[in-house]
Design an enzyme around this catalytic site. Structure first.
Site, PDB file in Angstrom:
ATOM      1  N   GLU A  31      -3.884   2.646  -7.099  1.00 28.26           N
ATOM      2  CA  GLU A  31      -4.282   3.642  -6.085  1.00 28.26           C
ATOM      3  C   GLU A  31      -3.393   4.812  -6.462  1.00 28.26           C
ATOM      4  O   GLU A  31      -2.184   4.914  -6.004  1.00 28.26           O
ATOM      5  CB  GLU A  31      -3.981   3.024  -4.906  1.00 28.26           C
ATOM      6  CG  GLU A  31      -5.176   2.112  -4.684  1.00 28.26           C
ATOM      7  CD  GLU A  31      -5.430   1.814  -3.060  1.00 28.26           C
ATOM      8  OE1 GLU A  31      -6.507   1.926  -2.773  1.00 28.26           O
ATOM      9  OE2 GLU A  31      -4.252   1.871  -2.370  1.00 28.26           O
ATOM     10  N   SER A  63     -10.189   7.326  -2.670  1.00 24.43           N
ATOM     11  CA  SER A  63     -11.640   8.299  -2.439  1.00 24.43           C
ATOM     12  C   SER A  63     -12.778   7.649  -3.644  1.00 24.43           C
ATOM     13  O   SER A  63     -13.337   8.556  -3.947  1.00 24.43           O
ATOM     14  CB  SER A  63     -11.326   9.771  -2.987  1.00 24.43           C
ATOM     15  OG  SER A  63     -10.320  10.291  -2.174  1.00 24.43           O
ATOM     16  N   GLY A 123      -7.585   9.669   0.285  1.00 30.50           N
ATOM     17  CA  GLY A 123      -7.867  10.129   1.452  1.00 30.50           C
ATOM     18  C   GLY A 123      -7.733  11.559   1.189  1.00 30.50           C
ATOM     19  O   GLY A 123      -7.843  12.507   2.297  1.00 30.50           O
ATOM     20  N   HIS A 174       0.845  -1.035   0.077  1.00 29.31           N
ATOM     21  CA  HIS A 174       0.023  -0.090   0.047  1.00 29.31           C
ATOM     22  C   HIS A 174       0.771   1.327  -0.063  1.00 29.31           C
ATOM     23  O   HIS A 174       1.929   1.189   0.528  1.00 29.31           O
ATOM     24  CB  HIS A 174      -0.908  -0.119   1.289  1.00 29.31           C
ATOM     25  CG  HIS A 174      -1.978   0.990   1.178  1.00 29.31           C
ATOM     26  ND1 HIS A 174      -1.742   2.190   1.409  1.00 29.31           N
ATOM     27  CD2 HIS A 174      -3.286   0.984   0.716  1.00 29.31           C
ATOM     28  CE1 HIS A 174      -2.788   2.973   1.298  1.00 29.31           C
ATOM     29  NE2 HIS A 174      -3.823   2.241   0.677  1.00 29.31           N
TER      30      HIS A 174
HETATM   31  P1  13P Z   1      -9.552   6.401   0.603  1.00 31.34           P
HETATM   32  O1  13P Z   1     -10.654   5.506  -0.071  1.00 31.34           O
HETATM   33  O2  13P Z   1      -9.930   6.935   1.786  1.00 31.34           O
HETATM   34  O3  13P Z   1      -9.210   7.474  -0.215  1.00 31.34           O
HETATM   35  O4  13P Z   1      -8.318   5.268   0.615  1.00 31.34           O
HETATM   36  C1  13P Z   1      -8.082   4.716  -0.502  1.00 31.34           C
HETATM   37  C2  13P Z   1      -7.129   3.477  -0.005  1.00 31.34           C
HETATM   38  O5  13P Z   1      -6.153   3.900   0.307  1.00 31.34           O
HETATM   39  C3  13P Z   1      -7.450   2.025   0.088  1.00 31.34           C
HETATM   40  O6  13P Z   1      -6.417   1.225   0.365  1.00 31.34           O
END
Ligand code: 13P
Length: 259
Positions: free
Chosen positions: A168, A214, A174, A96
């Site tokens: 991602e 998000s 976030g 991640h």
């Molecule tokens: P958010 O959905 O809070 O942006 O986070 C995404 C994430 O990092 C999932 O692993």
């Protein structure tokens, strides 16, 4: 055929075991018995056992958020793949961006973890994605190529087909900023093209490539409508059962995608 996968990455939330149990119970009730879409919950490691008990009898999978590449030993604070399996995990997130960028995790470490996860018979969810600065410099594809070749080195086509990828973009995590469906689809198609080159078209067509960053009830349907977005890795919205269930509902409208 690729079955869409919606995974909730709870990160370092919620604060208590009772809140974790309540969230898992609400998700279990809302998902029901059908397995038309794959759903996985990834709570903090200390809550895995409690959430596993809640999920008994449900098709929802359980995932770790990380693991070590060694099977055992003097690695304070770490968890092995076998431990995740023993507590009921079917999946584990690896690489991640909060570990890559926040904690300095490298592609070669992610690769070692991937091999250990496959050996433990866990389904790995390997995360990839560029930072905002890299996107602005038009380095997105170069960054993805480096992460793909480093993180996925030395695995067989069959192992690749059993590995999930999650695109991602770091700038969308976030932040409330979401990649547009075009931006996400373009990166996801690039990833699938790379997989086809390395592992062959047939294998590439089998790999589930999620989008994360998000994802919310308001944007899930348009993202999941993209032909190379095979599900979502959901952070913030996975902490609210209704929001997470709405995203699962959007995936159910798409159901399966051929390849
Ligand atoms: P958010 O959905 O809070 O942006 O986070 C995404 C994430 O990092 C999932 O692993």
């Amino acid at each position: 055929m690729r079955t869409l996968l919606i995974a909730g990455n709870w990160k370092m939330n919620p604060s208590t075991r009772s809140e974790a149990v309540a969230l898992a119970e609400a998700v279990k009730a809302g998902v029901g018995p059908a397995a038309d879409v794959h759903v996985v919950l990834c709570p903090p490691a200390v809550f895995l056992g409690a959430v596993d008990s809640v999920l008994e009898g449900s098709p929802i999978g359980l995932g770790g958020q990380n693991m070590h590449w060694e099977p055992a030993g003097a690695y304070t604070g770490e968890l092995s793949g076998a431990m995740l399996v023993d507590v009921g995990c079917t999946h584990t997130i690896l690489g991640h961006s909060e570990r890559r960028h926040g904690l300095g995790e490298t592609d070669s470490q992610v690769n070692a973890k991937l091999k250990a996860a496959l050996a433990a018979r866990l389904i790995p969810i390997v995360c990839l994605g560029e930072t905002q600065e890299q996107r602005l410099r038009e380095q997105t594809e170069a960054v993805l190529t480096t992460q793909l070749s480093g993180s996925l080195a030395g695995i067989t086509p069959e192992e690749m087909a059993g590995t999930v990828l999650a695109y991602e973009p770091v700038w969308a995590i976030g932040t409330g900023l979401t990649a547009t469906p075009d931006q996400a689809q373009s990166a996801q198609a690039f990833i699938r093209g790379w997989l086809a080159q390395q592992f062959g078209e047939a294998t590439a067509a089998r790999v589930v490539v999620q989008y994360g960053g998000s994802v919310k009830p308001e944007n899930a349907a348009e993202l999941l409508a993209c032909p190379d977005i095979d599900g979502a890795l959901v952070g913030g919205a996975s902490l609210k059962a209704n929001d997470f269930l709405a995203i699962v509902g959007a995936a159910r409208d798409v159901t399966t995608r051929g390849g």
